[in-house]
Design an enzyme around this catalytic site. Structure first.
Site, PDB file in Angstrom:
ATOM      1  N   GLY A  54       0.856  -1.180   0.000  1.00 48.59           N
ATOM      2  CA  GLY A  54       0.000   0.000   0.000  1.00 48.59           C
ATOM      3  C   GLY A  54       0.893   1.232   0.000  1.00 48.59           C
ATOM      4  O   GLY A  54       1.848   1.320   0.790  1.00 48.59           O
ATOM      5  N   ASP A 243      -1.641   4.790  -6.219  1.00 47.98           N
ATOM      6  CA  ASP A 243      -0.195   4.698  -5.957  1.00 47.98           C
ATOM      7  C   ASP A 243       0.569   5.890  -6.504  1.00 47.98           C
ATOM      8  O   ASP A 243       1.710   6.150  -6.095  1.00 47.98           O
ATOM      9  CB  ASP A 243       0.367   3.411  -6.557  1.00 47.98           C
ATOM     10  CG  ASP A 243      -0.149   2.224  -5.779  1.00 47.98           C
ATOM     11  OD1 ASP A 243      -1.305   1.816  -6.035  1.00 47.98           O
ATOM     12  OD2 ASP A 243       0.570   1.745  -4.892  1.00 47.98           O
ATOM     13  N   ASN A 253      -3.378   2.932 -10.160  1.00 47.57           N
ATOM     14  CA  ASN A 253      -3.774   2.118  -9.003  1.00 47.57           C
ATOM     15  C   ASN A 253      -3.725   0.646  -9.399  1.00 47.57           C
ATOM     16  O   ASN A 253      -3.398   0.300 -10.551  1.00 47.57           O
ATOM     17  CB  ASN A 253      -5.175   2.517  -8.523  1.00 47.57           C
ATOM     18  CG  ASN A 253      -5.522   1.903  -7.174  1.00 47.57           C
ATOM     19  OD1 ASN A 253      -4.714   1.932  -6.244  1.00 47.57           O
ATOM     20  ND2 ASN A 253      -6.698   1.318  -7.049  1.00 47.57           N
ATOM     21  N   LYS A 254      -4.047  -0.207  -8.472  1.00 47.36           N
ATOM     22  CA  LYS A 254      -3.975  -1.663  -8.668  1.00 47.36           C
ATOM     23  C   LYS A 254      -4.648  -2.090  -9.977  1.00 47.36           C
ATOM     24  O   LYS A 254      -5.698  -1.563 -10.348  1.00 47.36           O
ATOM     25  CB  LYS A 254      -4.633  -2.341  -7.457  1.00 47.36           C
ATOM     26  CG  LYS A 254      -4.628  -3.853  -7.455  1.00 47.36           C
ATOM     27  CD  LYS A 254      -3.265  -4.474  -7.625  1.00 47.36           C
ATOM     28  CE  LYS A 254      -2.261  -4.030  -6.605  1.00 47.36           C
ATOM     29  NZ  LYS A 254      -0.861  -4.398  -6.950  1.00 47.36           N
TER      30      LYS A 254
HETATM   31  O1  MRU Z   1       0.436  -3.878  -4.618  1.00 47.58           O
HETATM   32  P1  MRU Z   1      -0.154  -3.169  -3.439  1.00 47.58           P
HETATM   33  O2  MRU Z   1      -0.954  -4.053  -2.541  1.00 47.58           O
HETATM   34  O3  MRU Z   1       0.885  -2.364  -2.693  1.00 47.58           O
HETATM   35  O4  MRU Z   1      -1.158  -2.141  -4.107  1.00 47.58           O
HETATM   36  C1  MRU Z   1      -1.932  -1.306  -3.293  1.00 47.58           C
HETATM   37  C2  MRU Z   1      -2.846  -0.428  -4.056  1.00 47.58           C
HETATM   38  O5  MRU Z   1      -2.938  -0.491  -5.258  1.00 47.58           O
HETATM   39  C3  MRU Z   1      -3.608   0.595  -3.277  1.00 47.58           C
HETATM   40  O6  MRU Z   1      -4.857   0.848  -3.849  1.00 47.58           O
HETATM   41  C4  MRU Z   1      -2.803   1.902  -3.259  1.00 47.58           C
HETATM   42  O7  MRU Z   1      -1.491   1.649  -2.821  1.00 47.58           O
HETATM   43  C5  MRU Z   1      -3.409   2.924  -2.419  1.00 47.58           C
HETATM   44  S1  MRU Z   1      -3.245   2.553  -0.702  1.00 47.58           S
HETATM   45  C6  MRU Z   1      -3.960   3.794   0.199  1.00 47.58           C
END
Ligand code: MRU
Length: 368
Positions: A54, A243, A253-254
């Site tokens: 995150g 991100d 984002n993801k």
């Molecule tokens: O791969 P990750 O689990 O680190 O990805 C997280 C995300 O995509 C979240 O939506 C993003 O980091 C925002 S967290 C407030």
């Protein structure tokens, strides 16, 4: 937020005053395990292995990683080494670079003898600032939920979210979840559609876990369900995290977020992105073409891990041997599909002028 009724943060300074505690997110939802980080190598490994993940939590962990490094060796060379080790852990979330630069700006001008204490102080501040930012996001996002609730008295507000932008992804509160927690705590009926978020299942494993512990009604859905729900009026609002947001308002984002934005656009469902200011990257003019997208191990796609009926944690293969796999960690949603950016300074249009007016100091820092 609460775990079995007890307040936890995702990361903290241990009572010894120097080592760092963090919830091992790889073990959730089946086991609640706390890890102890004692040097910069362990902090970097924790980020790389996604023990912590995150965007905001990656930044906070990197800040504490710098503090751990300075505790052992506060020379200029060690400072440079710690920066290099930590910046190489994950490429997409800009909070990592933001936090490391915050640390370096504070530490570089100091004599090595002062760097240890200063590093812990700035890392603690970064963690506290994250919580304060998320509480700001909560207040501004709450007004969006309240407006929908007022239009459908007696019915829950249905929010769809993707991945985990909850308190586990930050130091506390989360970004996308912050308005949801505030609304729930204020007695507004909210229900969350939780995208499972293949391949690592941060929605099914983490978001569902944290919402459940806080008592927020939610339903886990396969990733491809959102469009159907939107067509049938079952989603009032989408809120996701991010991100990295480019200067033009494009949102990274993801993986899978873009498809949700397209479905929301097609169905007239508001699509909001919760955005803490350290996630803005004014050095990237165009998100779609310029944000680096992490490519992760094929194992995450070819295998799944879960708990068997008799309580064992097992990993099984689900893809035929020999089939090639692609595993892009993130995608970019163009600004034109984003209804609004929920920031700690208000809900903004996803465009450069609005971001620049709200966060002029970030533009100045980017120009340095
Ligand atoms: O791969 P990750 O689990 O680190 O990805 C997280 C995300 O995509 C979240 O939506 C993003 O980091 C925002 S967290 C407030």
């Amino acid at each position: 937020m609460k775990v079995d009724g007890k307040h936890f943060r995702s990361i903290w300074l241990e009572p010894d005053g120097w080592s760092v505690g963090a919830i091992d997110q790889r073990r959730l939802p089946h086991e609640f395990v706390v890890a102890r980080l004692t040097n910069v190598g362990e902090a970097a490994a924790a980020i790389r292995a996604m023990l912590v993940r995150g965007a905001p939590l990656i930044g906070a962990t990197a800040a504490y990683g710098m503090a751990l490094a300075m505790r052992e060796d506060a020379s200029d060379a060690a400072l440079a080494r710690a920066y290099e080790v930590l910046i190489a852990t994950r490429p997409t979330a800009i909070n990592l670079k933001w936090a490391l630069e915050e640390m370096r700006t504070v530490l570089r001008p100091l004599a090595p003898s002062s760097r240890g204490d200063a590093a812990y102080a700035r890392a603690d501040d970064i963690a506290e600032e994250d919580v304060a930012i998320n509480q700001g996001i909560a207040r501004h996002g709450l007004s969006l939920i309240e407006a929908i609730a007022a239009r459908k008295p007696g019915e829950p507000v249905n929010v769809l979210t993707h991945c985990n932008a909850g308190w586990l992804a930050t130091v506390d509160w989360g970004t996308a979840t912050a308005p949801i927690y505030l609304a729930h705590d204020a007695g507004i009926a909210v229900h969350v559609w939780v995208d499972e978020t293949r391949p690592r299942n941060q929605g099914a494993s983490l978001t569902a876990w944290e919402l459940g512990h806080h008592g927020v009604p939610h339903t886990v859905i396969p990733d491809n369900t959102g469009g159907h729900l939107m067509q049938h009026g079952q989603v009032d609002l989408v809120i996701v995290g991010t991100d990295r947001v480019a200067a033009n308002g494009d949102v990274c984002n993801k993986i899978g977020t873009y498809l949700k934005a397209l479905a929301a656009h097609d169905n007239g469902v508001p699509f909001h992105v919760a955005l803490p200011s350290p996630t803005i990257d004014f050095n990237v003019a165009d998100g779609v073409t310029q944000i680096p997208i992490e490519q992760r191990s094929a194992d995450e796609v070819t295998h799944m891990t879960g708990r068997t009926a008799d309580g064992r944690i097992e990993t099984v293969r689900i893809v035929p041997d020999g089939s090639p796999v692609a595993n892009y960690g993130f995608d970019v949603t163009p600004a034109r599909l984003v209804t609004g950016l929920i920031t700690e300074r208000g809900v903004l249009k996803a465009e450069r002028a609005a971001l620049a007016a709200a966060f002029p100091e970030r533009i100045a820092a980017a120009a340095e």
